[in-house]
Design a protein around this motif. Sequence first.
Motif, PDB file in Angstrom:
ATOM      1  N   LEU A   1      18.957 -51.571 -53.448  1.00  0.00           N
ATOM      2  CA  LEU A   1      19.146 -50.432 -52.549  1.00  0.00           C
ATOM      3  C   LEU A   1      19.632 -50.841 -51.165  1.00  0.00           C
ATOM      4  O   LEU A   1      20.357 -50.092 -50.504  1.00  0.00           O
ATOM      5  N   ASP A   2      19.235 -52.015 -50.717  1.00  0.00           N
ATOM      6  CA  ASP A   2      19.540 -52.403 -49.339  1.00  0.00           C
ATOM      7  C   ASP A   2      21.028 -52.570 -49.084  1.00  0.00           C
ATOM      8  O   ASP A   2      21.480 -52.432 -47.934  1.00  0.00           O
ATOM      9  N   VAL A   3      21.809 -52.884 -50.120  1.00  0.00           N
ATOM     10  CA  VAL A   3      23.247 -53.115 -49.933  1.00  0.00           C
ATOM     11  C   VAL A   3      24.093 -52.125 -50.727  1.00  0.00           C
ATOM     12  O   VAL A   3      25.299 -52.315 -50.868  1.00  0.00           O
ATOM     13  N   GLN A   4      23.464 -51.086 -51.234  1.00  0.00           N
ATOM     14  CA  GLN A   4      24.179 -50.073 -52.001  1.00  0.00           C
ATOM     15  C   GLN A   4      25.020 -49.186 -51.081  1.00  0.00           C
ATOM     16  O   GLN A   4      24.534 -48.691 -50.057  1.00  0.00           O
ATOM     17  N   THR A   5      26.287 -48.985 -51.437  1.00  0.00           N
ATOM     18  CA  THR A   5      27.102 -47.984 -50.747  1.00  0.00           C
ATOM     19  C   THR A   5      26.445 -46.616 -50.906  1.00  0.00           C
ATOM     20  O   THR A   5      25.926 -46.288 -51.977  1.00  0.00           O
ATOM     21  N   TYR A   6      26.452 -45.825 -49.842  1.00  0.00           N
ATOM     22  CA  TYR A   6      25.796 -44.529 -49.943  1.00  0.00           C
ATOM     23  C   TYR A   6      26.687 -43.407 -49.438  1.00  0.00           C
ATOM     24  O   TYR A   6      27.688 -43.630 -48.762  1.00  0.00           O
ATOM     25  N   VAL A   7      26.311 -42.196 -49.802  1.00  0.00           N
ATOM     26  CA  VAL A   7      26.984 -40.970 -49.378  1.00  0.00           C
ATOM     27  C   VAL A   7      26.012 -40.184 -48.519  1.00  0.00           C
ATOM     28  O   VAL A   7      24.873 -39.933 -48.939  1.00  0.00           O
ATOM     29  N   ASP A   8      26.434 -39.808 -47.331  1.00  0.00           N
ATOM     30  CA  ASP A   8      25.567 -39.081 -46.414  1.00  0.00           C
ATOM     31  C   ASP A   8      26.274 -37.811 -45.963  1.00  0.00           C
ATOM     32  O   ASP A   8      27.427 -37.865 -45.532  1.00  0.00           O
ATOM     33  N   VAL A   9      25.611 -36.681 -46.093  1.00  0.00           N
ATOM     34  CA  VAL A   9      26.158 -35.401 -45.643  1.00  0.00           C
ATOM     35  C   VAL A   9      25.485 -35.069 -44.313  1.00  0.00           C
ATOM     36  O   VAL A   9      24.312 -34.687 -44.292  1.00  0.00           O
ATOM     37  N   PRO A  10      26.195 -35.222 -43.199  1.00  0.00           N
ATOM     38  CA  PRO A  10      25.558 -35.026 -41.892  1.00  0.00           C
ATOM     39  C   PRO A  10      25.241 -33.559 -41.622  1.00  0.00           C
ATOM     40  O   PRO A  10      25.753 -32.663 -42.302  1.00  0.00           O
ATOM     41  N   LEU A  11      24.424 -33.339 -40.623  1.00  0.00           N
ATOM     42  CA  LEU A  11      24.003 -32.009 -40.170  1.00  0.00           C
ATOM     43  C   LEU A  11      23.155 -31.313 -41.229  1.00  0.00           C
ATOM     44  O   LEU A  11      21.951 -31.132 -41.038  1.00  0.00           O
ATOM     45  N   LEU A  12      23.740 -30.913 -42.346  1.00  0.00           N
ATOM     46  CA  LEU A  12      22.957 -30.246 -43.382  1.00  0.00           C
ATOM     47  C   LEU A  12      21.800 -31.120 -43.851  1.00  0.00           C
ATOM     48  O   LEU A  12      20.710 -30.630 -44.131  1.00  0.00           O
ATOM     49  N   GLY A  13      22.037 -32.415 -43.935  1.00  0.00           N
ATOM     50  CA  GLY A  13      21.014 -33.318 -44.427  1.00  0.00           C
ATOM     51  C   GLY A  13      19.971 -33.711 -43.401  1.00  0.00           C
ATOM     52  O   GLY A  13      18.988 -34.367 -43.738  1.00  0.00           O
ATOM     53  N   ASP A  14      20.183 -33.307 -42.156  1.00  0.00           N
ATOM     54  CA  ASP A  14      19.263 -33.691 -41.082  1.00  0.00           C
ATOM     55  C   ASP A  14      18.236 -32.613 -40.767  1.00  0.00           C
ATOM     56  O   ASP A  14      17.300 -32.862 -40.011  1.00  0.00           O
ATOM     57  N   LEU A  15      18.412 -31.423 -41.325  1.00  0.00           N
ATOM     58  CA  LEU A  15      17.558 -30.288 -41.000  1.00  0.00           C
ATOM     59  C   LEU A  15      16.400 -30.176 -41.994  1.00  0.00           C
ATOM     60  O   LEU A  15      16.398 -30.796 -43.044  1.00  0.00           O
ATOM     61  N   HIS A  16      15.393 -29.367 -41.638  1.00  0.00           N
ATOM     62  CA  HIS A  16      14.343 -28.934 -42.556  1.00  0.00           C
ATOM     63  C   HIS A  16      13.693 -30.137 -43.258  1.00  0.00           C
ATOM     64  O   HIS A  16      13.074 -30.957 -42.603  1.00  0.00           O
ATOM     65  N   CYS A  17      13.858 -30.246 -44.579  1.00  0.00           N
ATOM     66  CA  CYS A  17      13.266 -31.388 -45.285  1.00  0.00           C
ATOM     67  C   CYS A  17      13.847 -32.702 -44.785  1.00  0.00           C
ATOM     68  O   CYS A  17      13.153 -33.725 -44.777  1.00  0.00           O
ATOM     69  N   GLY A  18      15.100 -32.692 -44.364  1.00  0.00           N
ATOM     70  CA  GLY A  18      15.718 -33.904 -43.859  1.00  0.00           C
ATOM     71  C   GLY A  18      15.076 -34.412 -42.589  1.00  0.00           C
ATOM     72  O   GLY A  18      15.096 -35.615 -42.305  1.00  0.00           O
ATOM     73  N   ALA A  19      14.491 -33.507 -41.818  1.00  0.00           N
ATOM     74  CA  ALA A  19      13.846 -33.904 -40.565  1.00  0.00           C
ATOM     75  C   ALA A  19      12.533 -34.641 -40.810  1.00  0.00           C
ATOM     76  O   ALA A  19      12.128 -35.481 -40.005  1.00  0.00           O
ATOM     77  N   SER A  20      11.862 -34.323 -41.909  1.00  0.00           N
ATOM     78  CA  SER A  20      10.558 -34.935 -42.176  1.00  0.00           C
ATOM     79  C   SER A  20      10.612 -35.976 -43.292  1.00  0.00           C
ATOM     80  O   SER A  20       9.637 -36.701 -43.497  1.00  0.00           O
ATOM     81  N   ARG A  21      11.740 -36.053 -44.003  1.00  0.00           N
ATOM     82  CA  ARG A  21      11.885 -37.046 -45.078  1.00  0.00           C
ATOM     83  C   ARG A  21      13.153 -37.848 -44.813  1.00  0.00           C
ATOM     84  O   ARG A  21      14.190 -37.634 -45.446  1.00  0.00           O
ATOM     85  N   ALA A  22      13.084 -38.757 -43.879  1.00  0.00           N
ATOM     86  CA  ALA A  22      14.256 -39.529 -43.468  1.00  0.00           C
ATOM     87  C   ALA A  22      14.861 -40.264 -44.663  1.00  0.00           C
ATOM     88  O   ALA A  22      14.161 -40.950 -45.412  1.00  0.00           O
ATOM     89  N   GLY A  23      16.171 -40.104 -44.832  1.00  0.00           N
ATOM     90  CA  GLY A  23      16.872 -40.792 -45.903  1.00  0.00           C
ATOM     91  C   GLY A  23      16.826 -40.109 -47.252  1.00  0.00           C
ATOM     92  O   GLY A  23      17.536 -40.519 -48.180  1.00  0.00           O
ATOM     93  N   HIS A  24      16.009 -39.063 -47.377  1.00  0.00           N
ATOM     94  CA  HIS A  24      15.861 -38.409 -48.677  1.00  0.00           C
ATOM     95  C   HIS A  24      17.191 -37.852 -49.182  1.00  0.00           C
ATOM     96  O   HIS A  24      17.609 -38.142 -50.319  1.00  0.00           O
TER      97      HIS A  24
END
Length: 280
Positions: A103-126
């Motif tokens: 996991l530490d070197v896996q390429t990842y996909v991140d959807v900003p803004l939408l992923g930072d709200l609500h559950c994203g605010a309390s579950r970092a990286g989820h």
Amino acid sequence: MKIINSVQALRAQISAWRQNGERIAFVPTMGNLHNGHLTLVDVAKSRADRVIVSIFVNPMQFGKNEDLDNYPRTLDADCAGLSAHGADAVFTPTPQLMYPRGLDVQTYVDVPLLGDLHCGASRAGHFRGVSTIVCKLFNLVQPDIACFGQKDYQQLAIIRQMVIDLSLPVEIIGVATERAEDGLALSSRNGYLSAEQRAIAPSLHTLLQQLRSRILNGNHDYRSLEQHTKQQLNTAGFTTDYINIADQTDLTLATSAEQAKVILAAAWLGTTRLIDNIEI
């Protein structure tokens, strides 16, 4: 129904279906299936010639103190249910197959803004973990459509945005939340609840319905309404993570009566975190 556990076998099966001109639907899951998952399969089957389901407990979407090790794994029962509902294949990869370098070197996909709200605010990286694995599964399965439950409202919005942003040729189908007779949204984590907690759990949906009624009756002081419902939940025995009245499109906090809104909620009963939502 075929059980597939290698990329080579998966691609061979997808290729065979494609050569026959068949339309493929995909349902990604983490297993421990309930009627909500099986409804997704039913919807998928009604819209495509072939249905493939993945079962993969994705370590990337679990935080350090979350329930990865204890997450229920019920493959035999899951496969029996999927077969009964007409799934054509189940893909059951291992973490080593999906993340061979770790996991530490896996390429990842991140959807900003939408992923930072609500559950994203309390579950970092989820949600980064969710979008990464779903994108990878889409690349492996290459489905025409994919079905997701609306219970995970924020997740569905994030997947829709990812598909748009990355120009993925997949139609995303949202399927209405399946509920128990007392209103509790079906979830694999409901099995963690004690008998006493299970009796309290439907109050989450009941209080969201009451909040929705207050808004429809003309109360637009959204922040005060959120706080009041949070207090009600806590009094009922929950430990509330959040109650947010949000815009349906971008999930930012609602401020206008004219907006199409959704109430998003997350709350703990003991060590079990429940989520729910209701559109307005």
